[in-house]
Scaffold this motif. Structure first.
Motif, mmCIF file in Angstrom:
data_model
loop_
_atom_site.group_PDB
_atom_site.id
_atom_site.type_symbol
_atom_site.label_atom_id
_atom_site.label_comp_id
_atom_site.label_asym_id
_atom_site.label_seq_id
_atom_site.Cartn_x
_atom_site.Cartn_y
_atom_site.Cartn_z
ATOM 1 N N SER A 95 -40.258 -21.526 35.156
ATOM 2 C CA SER A 95 -39.105 -22.280 35.596
ATOM 3 C C SER A 95 -37.994 -21.805 34.743
ATOM 4 O O SER A 95 -37.807 -21.134 33.713
ATOM 5 C CB SER A 95 -39.555 -23.913 35.236
ATOM 6 O OG SER A 95 -39.455 -24.276 33.923
ATOM 7 N N ILE A 96 -36.680 -22.122 35.537
ATOM 8 C CA ILE A 96 -35.598 -21.690 34.847
ATOM 9 C C ILE A 96 -35.127 -23.182 34.513
ATOM 10 O O ILE A 96 -34.671 -24.086 35.344
ATOM 11 C CB ILE A 96 -34.782 -21.093 35.735
ATOM 12 C CG1 ILE A 96 -35.153 -19.747 35.677
ATOM 13 C CG2 ILE A 96 -33.131 -21.146 35.190
ATOM 14 C CD1 ILE A 96 -34.251 -18.781 36.573
ATOM 15 N N ASP A 97 -34.737 -23.717 33.308
ATOM 16 C CA ASP A 97 -34.161 -24.804 32.792
ATOM 17 C C ASP A 97 -32.679 -24.799 32.948
ATOM 18 O O ASP A 97 -32.021 -25.835 33.231
ATOM 19 C CB ASP A 97 -34.725 -25.452 31.479
ATOM 20 C CG ASP A 97 -36.203 -25.551 31.756
ATOM 21 O OD1 ASP A 97 -36.681 -25.795 32.520
ATOM 22 O OD2 ASP A 97 -36.749 -25.223 30.355
ATOM 23 N N GLN A 109 -39.046 -22.380 31.185
ATOM 24 C CA GLN A 109 -40.632 -22.370 30.542
ATOM 25 C C GLN A 109 -41.163 -20.974 30.731
ATOM 26 O O GLN A 109 -40.831 -20.341 31.844
ATOM 27 C CB GLN A 109 -41.452 -23.295 31.390
ATOM 28 C CG GLN A 109 -40.972 -24.786 31.288
ATOM 29 C CD GLN A 109 -41.515 -25.371 29.863
ATOM 30 O OE1 GLN A 109 -42.568 -24.722 29.386
ATOM 31 N NE2 GLN A 109 -40.579 -25.979 29.288
ATOM 32 N N PHE A 110 -42.029 -20.404 29.884
ATOM 33 C CA PHE A 110 -42.269 -19.175 29.975
ATOM 34 C C PHE A 110 -43.943 -18.949 29.663
ATOM 35 O O PHE A 110 -44.459 -20.041 28.969
ATOM 36 C CB PHE A 110 -41.471 -18.386 28.886
ATOM 37 C CG PHE A 110 -41.710 -16.703 28.882
ATOM 38 C CD1 PHE A 110 -40.965 -16.160 29.920
ATOM 39 C CD2 PHE A 110 -42.476 -16.059 27.953
ATOM 40 C CE1 PHE A 110 -41.008 -14.684 29.810
ATOM 41 C CE2 PHE A 110 -42.514 -14.746 28.304
ATOM 42 C CZ PHE A 110 -41.749 -13.970 28.980
ATOM 43 N N PHE A 118 -44.464 -22.035 26.625
ATOM 44 C CA PHE A 118 -43.533 -22.629 25.727
ATOM 45 C C PHE A 118 -42.280 -22.310 26.426
ATOM 46 O O PHE A 118 -42.033 -21.673 27.418
ATOM 47 C CB PHE A 118 -43.615 -21.900 24.492
ATOM 48 C CG PHE A 118 -43.684 -20.294 24.480
ATOM 49 C CD1 PHE A 118 -42.374 -19.725 24.291
ATOM 50 C CD2 PHE A 118 -44.901 -19.437 24.586
ATOM 51 C CE1 PHE A 118 -42.301 -18.460 24.343
ATOM 52 C CE2 PHE A 118 -44.703 -18.170 24.369
ATOM 53 C CZ PHE A 118 -43.492 -17.512 24.571
ATOM 54 N N LYS A 119 -41.125 -22.995 25.719
ATOM 55 C CA LYS A 119 -39.713 -22.749 26.189
ATOM 56 C C LYS A 119 -39.305 -21.472 25.352
ATOM 57 O O LYS A 119 -39.420 -21.373 24.376
ATOM 58 C CB LYS A 119 -38.938 -23.963 25.926
ATOM 59 C CG LYS A 119 -39.351 -25.168 26.669
ATOM 60 C CD LYS A 119 -38.187 -26.409 26.133
ATOM 61 C CE LYS A 119 -38.462 -27.744 27.140
ATOM 62 N NZ LYS A 119 -37.649 -28.781 27.090
ATOM 63 N N GLY A 130 -21.876 -1.422 32.271
ATOM 64 C CA GLY A 130 -22.547 -2.279 33.080
ATOM 65 C C GLY A 130 -24.192 -2.224 32.971
ATOM 66 O O GLY A 130 -24.931 -2.688 33.593
ATOM 67 N N LYS A 131 -24.555 -1.649 31.720
ATOM 68 C CA LYS A 131 -26.038 -1.323 31.383
ATOM 69 C C LYS A 131 -26.205 -2.547 30.360
ATOM 70 O O LYS A 131 -25.246 -2.772 29.291
ATOM 71 C CB LYS A 131 -26.386 0.017 30.861
ATOM 72 C CG LYS A 131 -26.235 1.108 32.032
ATOM 73 C CD LYS A 131 -27.371 0.963 32.583
ATOM 74 C CE LYS A 131 -28.060 2.376 33.051
ATOM 75 N NZ LYS A 131 -29.206 2.454 33.597
ATOM 76 N N PHE A 132 -27.499 -2.879 30.068
ATOM 77 C CA PHE A 132 -27.800 -3.692 29.042
ATOM 78 C C PHE A 132 -27.803 -3.183 27.917
ATOM 79 O O PHE A 132 -28.884 -2.094 28.132
ATOM 80 C CB PHE A 132 -29.179 -4.770 29.394
ATOM 81 C CG PHE A 132 -28.770 -5.590 30.479
ATOM 82 C CD1 PHE A 132 -27.922 -6.368 30.693
ATOM 83 C CD2 PHE A 132 -29.796 -5.515 31.519
ATOM 84 C CE1 PHE A 132 -27.799 -7.178 32.048
ATOM 85 C CE2 PHE A 132 -29.800 -6.119 32.736
ATOM 86 C CZ PHE A 132 -28.618 -7.123 32.887
ATOM 87 N N ASP A 133 -27.566 -3.233 26.769
ATOM 88 C CA ASP A 133 -27.572 -2.613 25.470
ATOM 89 C C ASP A 133 -28.347 -3.490 24.520
ATOM 90 O O ASP A 133 -29.028 -2.804 23.542
ATOM 91 C CB ASP A 133 -26.323 -2.028 24.749
ATOM 92 C CG ASP A 133 -25.327 -3.250 24.330
ATOM 93 O OD1 ASP A 133 -25.671 -4.274 24.711
ATOM 94 O OD2 ASP A 133 -24.218 -2.622 24.101
ATOM 95 N N THR A 134 -28.612 -4.655 24.839
ATOM 96 C CA THR A 134 -29.258 -5.658 23.782
ATOM 97 C C THR A 134 -29.977 -6.956 24.697
ATOM 98 O O THR A 134 -29.488 -7.357 25.603
ATOM 99 C CB THR A 134 -28.323 -6.256 22.712
ATOM 100 O OG1 THR A 134 -27.596 -5.259 22.169
ATOM 101 C CG2 THR A 134 -29.068 -7.229 21.815
ATOM 102 N N LEU A 135 -31.222 -6.935 24.484
ATOM 103 C CA LEU A 135 -31.998 -8.059 24.910
ATOM 104 C C LEU A 135 -32.246 -9.182 23.808
ATOM 105 O O LEU A 135 -32.993 -8.455 22.990
ATOM 106 C CB LEU A 135 -33.122 -7.744 25.796
ATOM 107 C CG LEU A 135 -33.928 -8.742 26.234
ATOM 108 C CD1 LEU A 135 -33.193 -9.866 27.272
ATOM 109 C CD2 LEU A 135 -35.134 -8.269 26.991
ATOM 110 N N GLU A 136 -31.754 -10.148 23.662
ATOM 111 C CA GLU A 136 -32.500 -11.178 22.499
ATOM 112 C C GLU A 136 -33.323 -12.206 23.213
ATOM 113 O O GLU A 136 -32.985 -12.610 24.255
ATOM 114 C CB GLU A 136 -31.197 -11.953 22.141
ATOM 115 C CG GLU A 136 -30.305 -11.124 21.300
ATOM 116 C CD GLU A 136 -28.988 -11.816 20.851
ATOM 117 O OE1 GLU A 136 -29.118 -12.939 20.263
ATOM 118 O OE2 GLU A 136 -27.818 -11.412 20.954
ATOM 119 N N ILE A 137 -34.560 -12.399 22.715
ATOM 120 C CA ILE A 137 -35.501 -13.379 23.359
ATOM 121 C C ILE A 137 -36.087 -14.057 22.271
ATOM 122 O O ILE A 137 -35.590 -13.999 20.869
ATOM 123 C CB ILE A 137 -36.791 -12.682 23.866
ATOM 124 C CG1 ILE A 137 -37.418 -11.895 22.678
ATOM 125 C CG2 ILE A 137 -36.293 -11.802 25.062
ATOM 126 C CD1 ILE A 137 -38.812 -11.022 23.413
#
Length: 141
Positions: A95-97, A109-110, A118-119, A130-137
């Motif tokens: 889900s997307i909260d 929710q993941f 978990f959230k 226009g490219k992603f250089d970082t992904l924070e999770i």
């Protein structure tokens, strides 16, 4: 001997009914998940990457990132390529909260095969090309 064919017919009818009910439940579950996944507020590139992630398409997902993309998990650096290899197709949002940061941060929710449900959040950083250089999770509160 005649009892066996009648029992087989009854068993077959019950099996068919059970299959029909199971498929109806699956459709309702799929619909509920779809209703909880409003992606209309996502940044256009984030939406494409998100859709690739959700479908387990690691090649398409990584195509939106620079070759030297960084990954941070709860603030700790991780190997981006290893994470994609291990997680894409096995982990996904159920889900997307909330969506923030001009559609570049997703909270929801993941589900993971290893850690359960978990959230969490995914925060995409887009560079000037226009490219992603970082992904924070990480886990969300």
């Amino acid at each position: 001997m005649r009892k066996i064919p009648y029992l087989l017919i009854i068993f077959s009818m019950c099996s068919a009914c059970a299959q029909k009910n199971d498929s109806k439940k699956l459709t309702e579950t799929q619909q509920q998940t779809k209703n909880n996944m409003d992606t209309t507020k996502l940044n256009e590139t984030v939406k494409k990457a998100f859709d690739a992630w959700q479908s387990g398409d690691a090649e398409t997902f990584t195509s939106f990132f620079t070759g030297d993309a960084k990954l941070y998990d709860d603030g700790n650096p991780r190997d981006f390529k290893k994470f994609i290899k291990d997680a894409c197709g096995h982990e996904k949002f159920t889900s997307i909260d909330k969506i923030e940061n001009d559609g570049k941060t997703i909270y929801g929710q993941f589900h993971t095969e290893s850690w359960g449900d978990f959230k969490t959040f995914f925060k995409f950083n887009i560079n000037s090309e226009g490219k992603f250089d970082t992904l924070e999770i990480g886990q969300a509160n």
